[in-house]
Design an enzyme around this catalytic site. Structure first.
Site, PDB file in Angstrom:
ATOM      1  N   ALA A 222      23.865  48.160  27.025  1.00  0.00           N
ATOM      2  CA  ALA A 222      22.857  49.052  27.166  1.00  0.00           C
ATOM      3  C   ALA A 222      21.704  48.368  27.673  1.00  0.00           C
ATOM      4  O   ALA A 222      21.393  47.095  27.499  1.00  0.00           O
ATOM      5  CB  ALA A 222      22.573  49.550  25.972  1.00  0.00           C
TER       6      ALA A 222
ATOM      7  N   GLY B 172      28.236  47.888  25.633  1.00  0.00           N
ATOM      8  CA  GLY B 172      28.740  49.233  26.228  1.00  0.00           C
ATOM      9  C   GLY B 172      29.413  49.019  27.418  1.00  0.00           C
ATOM     10  O   GLY B 172      30.346  49.970  27.613  1.00  0.00           O
TER      11      GLY B 172
ATOM     12  N   GLU C  48      32.796  48.601  26.093  1.00  0.00           N
ATOM     13  CA  GLU C  48      33.548  49.781  25.636  1.00  0.00           C
ATOM     14  C   GLU C  48      33.636  50.812  26.704  1.00  0.00           C
ATOM     15  O   GLU C  48      34.563  51.534  26.855  1.00  0.00           O
ATOM     16  CB  GLU C  48      32.412  50.367  24.757  1.00  0.00           C
ATOM     17  CG  GLU C  48      32.075  49.666  23.441  1.00  0.00           C
ATOM     18  CD  GLU C  48      30.766  50.168  22.708  1.00  0.00           C
ATOM     19  OE1 GLU C  48      31.046  50.476  21.482  1.00  0.00           O
ATOM     20  OE2 GLU C  48      29.739  50.349  23.236  1.00  0.00           O
TER      21      GLU C  48
ATOM     22  N   GLU D 134      26.507  43.401  19.715  1.00  0.00           N
ATOM     23  CA  GLU D 134      25.268  43.983  19.059  1.00  0.00           C
ATOM     24  C   GLU D 134      24.677  43.230  17.728  1.00  0.00           C
ATOM     25  O   GLU D 134      23.562  43.558  17.464  1.00  0.00           O
ATOM     26  CB  GLU D 134      25.954  45.486  18.955  1.00  0.00           C
ATOM     27  CG  GLU D 134      25.764  46.222  20.266  1.00  0.00           C
ATOM     28  CD  GLU D 134      27.344  46.194  20.886  1.00  0.00           C
ATOM     29  OE1 GLU D 134      27.491  47.192  21.633  1.00  0.00           O
ATOM     30  OE2 GLU D 134      28.031  45.276  20.481  1.00  0.00           O
TER      31      GLU D 134
END
Length: 254
Positions: A66, A110, A113, A133
């Site tokens: 992100a 992300g 992911e 994170e």
């Protein structure tokens, strides 16, 4: 063709989506997110395309996760961000056609992911994978409901709680990565693999993906959508993000 910050091209029956903000390590900016959604929608709608490849521009990063610069801690805005982000991360799963992630560098947060939501990962020997994170006082929203089924609960917890990166070779050993190839051969290897898939009967391939992905309906994402705004509001998250942006070590209270 340019879709947001993603370059979209086709080679025969293969569509290649290249995340193209290398200066920001291809982080999930608005332009990258829009490009992924629009690109995979285009893949689904184009009858000539059988397989999609997602990769990153540059030698450093597939996708660094992100883009948290200017992040807003308002609960309503955090929830909206989670809904939008999870829709992007789930897009490879929801695409009717097989999606191959050609991971050319770091795939963190992300980016990791996005890769595991693909049907297959082919990794450069320079690739590294992580869900870091926790170092921001946060947790991964998508991996938290997917990763334990892929590598087992203990390893998923270790990756999520420590946040340390793993090599392409370890990701292969864990079964996350289909194969590891020399860095310079990555796109060639991904294209060769995609072309093998594209040569198989189209409907049978799509049904195979659908059957193996049964149960991944997305309802479990509600836990992240509903719960994570509270985590973002905690002082530890605010301190972790501030420390990251200021390039210093965080001082967590709890």
């Amino acid at each position: 063709m340019r879709l947001g910050s993603v370059n979209y091209e086709t080679k025969g029956k293969i569509a290649i989506l290249t995340l193209d903000e290398p200066g920001k390590l291809n982080a999930l900016s608005t332009g990258i997110r829009e490009g992924i959604l629009d690109g995979l929608k285009k893949v689904d709608e184009d009858d000539n395309v059988r397989v999609a490849i997602i990769t990153g521009n540059g030698d450093k990063a597939f996708c660094a996760g992100a883009d948290i610069s200017g992040f807003n801690f308002d609960p309503g805005k955090v929830r909206k961000f989670m809904i939008e982000a999870l829709a992007v991360l789930a897009a490879p799963e929801n695409c009717r056609k097989p999606v191959v992630s050609a991971v050319n560098g770091i795939a963190f947060g992300g980016g990791f992911e996005l890769a595991i939501a693909s049907d297959f990962i082919i990794a450069s020997d320079r690739a590294r994978f992580a869900v870091p994170e926790i170092k921001l006082g946060l947790l991964p929203g998508f991996a938290i409901v997917r990763l334990h089924d892929m590598i087992g609960r203990a390893k998923a917890k270790e990756m999520s709680i420590l946040g340390d990166p793993i090599s392409a070779e370890e990701a292969y050993r864990l079964g996350l990565v289909l194969r590891v190839v020399p860095h310079g051969d990555l796109l060639t290897a991904a294209l060769e693999f995609a072309e093998r898939i594209a040569s198989k009967p189209k409907l049978a391939v799509q049904m195979a993906k659908s059957f193996y992905n049964r149960g991944l309906g997305g309802d479990e994402m509600r836990h992240a959508i509903d719960g994570f705004p509270l985590l973002f509001m905690h002082r530890d998250a605010q301190e972790g993000i501030a420390a990251f942006l200021e390039k210093r070590e965080p001082k967590f209270e709890s």
